[in-house]
Scaffold this motif. Structure first.
Motif, PDB file in Angstrom:
ATOM      1  N   UNK A  32      73.141  17.485  90.977  1.00 28.73           N
ATOM      2  CA  UNK A  32      72.486  18.469  90.119  1.00 28.73           C
ATOM      3  C   UNK A  32      72.449  17.899  88.716  1.00 28.73           C
ATOM      4  N   UNK A  33      71.593  18.477  87.875  1.00 26.44           N
ATOM      5  CA  UNK A  33      71.469  17.983  86.505  1.00 26.44           C
ATOM      6  C   UNK A  33      71.544  19.129  85.511  1.00 26.44           C
ATOM      7  N   UNK A  34      72.188  18.831  84.371  1.00 22.88           N
ATOM      8  CA  UNK A  34      72.158  19.762  83.247  1.00 22.88           C
ATOM      9  C   UNK A  34      70.772  19.734  82.640  1.00 22.88           C
ATOM     10  N   UNK A 118      70.217  23.076  89.953  1.00 24.83           N
ATOM     11  CA  UNK A 118      70.692  23.521  91.263  1.00 24.83           C
ATOM     12  C   UNK A 118      72.079  24.135  91.093  1.00 24.83           C
ATOM     13  N   UNK A 119      72.128  25.438  90.921  1.00 29.32           N
ATOM     14  CA  UNK A 119      73.391  26.106  90.596  1.00 29.32           C
ATOM     15  C   UNK A 119      74.397  26.022  91.745  1.00 29.32           C
ATOM     16  N   UNK A 120      73.935  26.083  92.988  1.00 23.95           N
ATOM     17  CA  UNK A 120      74.845  25.997  94.145  1.00 23.95           C
ATOM     18  C   UNK A 120      75.493  24.607  94.222  1.00 23.95           C
ATOM     19  N   UNK A 146      70.070  33.398  88.660  1.00 20.42           N
ATOM     20  CA  UNK A 146      71.497  33.276  88.976  1.00 20.42           C
ATOM     21  C   UNK A 146      72.269  32.555  87.863  1.00 20.42           C
ATOM     22  N   UNK A 147      73.459  33.089  87.560  1.00 22.94           N
ATOM     23  CA  UNK A 147      74.324  32.487  86.540  1.00 22.94           C
ATOM     24  C   UNK A 147      75.767  32.460  87.042  1.00 22.94           C
ATOM     25  N   UNK A 161      78.286  29.174  80.326  1.00 26.77           N
ATOM     26  CA  UNK A 161      77.469  29.818  81.348  1.00 26.77           C
ATOM     27  C   UNK A 161      76.466  28.797  81.842  1.00 26.77           C
ATOM     28  N   UNK A 162      76.335  28.667  83.144  1.00 26.77           N
ATOM     29  CA  UNK A 162      75.292  27.845  83.731  1.00 26.77           C
ATOM     30  C   UNK A 162      74.265  28.777  84.350  1.00 26.77           C
ATOM     31  N   UNK A 163      72.984  28.512  84.072  1.00 27.52           N
ATOM     32  CA  UNK A 163      71.892  29.346  84.566  1.00 27.52           C
ATOM     33  C   UNK A 163      70.920  28.506  85.378  1.00 27.52           C
TER      34      UNK A 163
END
Length: 165
Positions: A32-34, A118-120, A146-147, A161-163
């Motif tokens: 995943x990437x920020x 990709x939050x998951x 989703x957060x 917080x990641x969104x």
């Protein structure tokens, strides 16, 4: 010839960094990437006053107040050129913002929100890296996406917080 030899020996040495060695080579690849900074959240004891400061004094575009009962907050977004500010005010006695304001009577920065693609995948990898996530599953945040929140003790004192982007 004496002056020329002195100039040649006293000239400073200039060193350049090798372009083949970049900063990004030190970052391990992730699934995943920020992404971009989505917003900086500020807890405020008086939401109307805070809205007025940003709208009437500073001339910013300010959203209407939105209640988010699942998170225990009222939110207002202040649009900036490259990101947003999120003004947070308690909704109910059990609001995490109420306890924050008990410790910080005049308010203050509460958290930063960074988008992820990709939050998951982020959750899975962060758990493997011993970063505590404050909920088992993502919740739907103020933008309808989703957060998750990362424990501030694992993020150098910052609530992150990641969104989902």
């Amino acid at each position: 010839s004496g002056l020329l030899s002195r100039l040649q020996t006293s000239a400073p040495t200039v060193r350049t960094l090798s372009p083949s060695k970049s900063f990004s080579q030190n970052i391990p690849s992730c699934l995943w990437k920020l992404g971009r900074l989505n917003h900086v959240a500020i807890a405020v004891p008086d939401l109307k006053k805070a809205q007025s400061l940003y709208k009437d004094v500073l001339g910013a575009q300010v959203s209407e107040t939105v209640a988010l009962p699942e998170h225990g907050v009222y939110t207002v977004f202040v649009e900036l050129g490259n990101t947003k500010l999120e003004l947070l005010h308690p909704l109910g006695e059990k609001s995490p913002i109420a306890s924050f304001l008990q410790k910080n009577k005049t308010g203050g920065m509460h958290h930063i929100c960074i988008e992820v693609d990709d939050i998951k995948a982020a959750m899975t990898e962060l758990k493997k890296k011993k970063i505590r996530i404050l909920s088992e599953e993502p919740k739907i945040g103020a933008h309808g996406k989703p957060v998750i929140f990362l424990h501030p003790k694992d993020c150098h004192g910052v609530l992150v917080e990641l969104e989902q982007a």
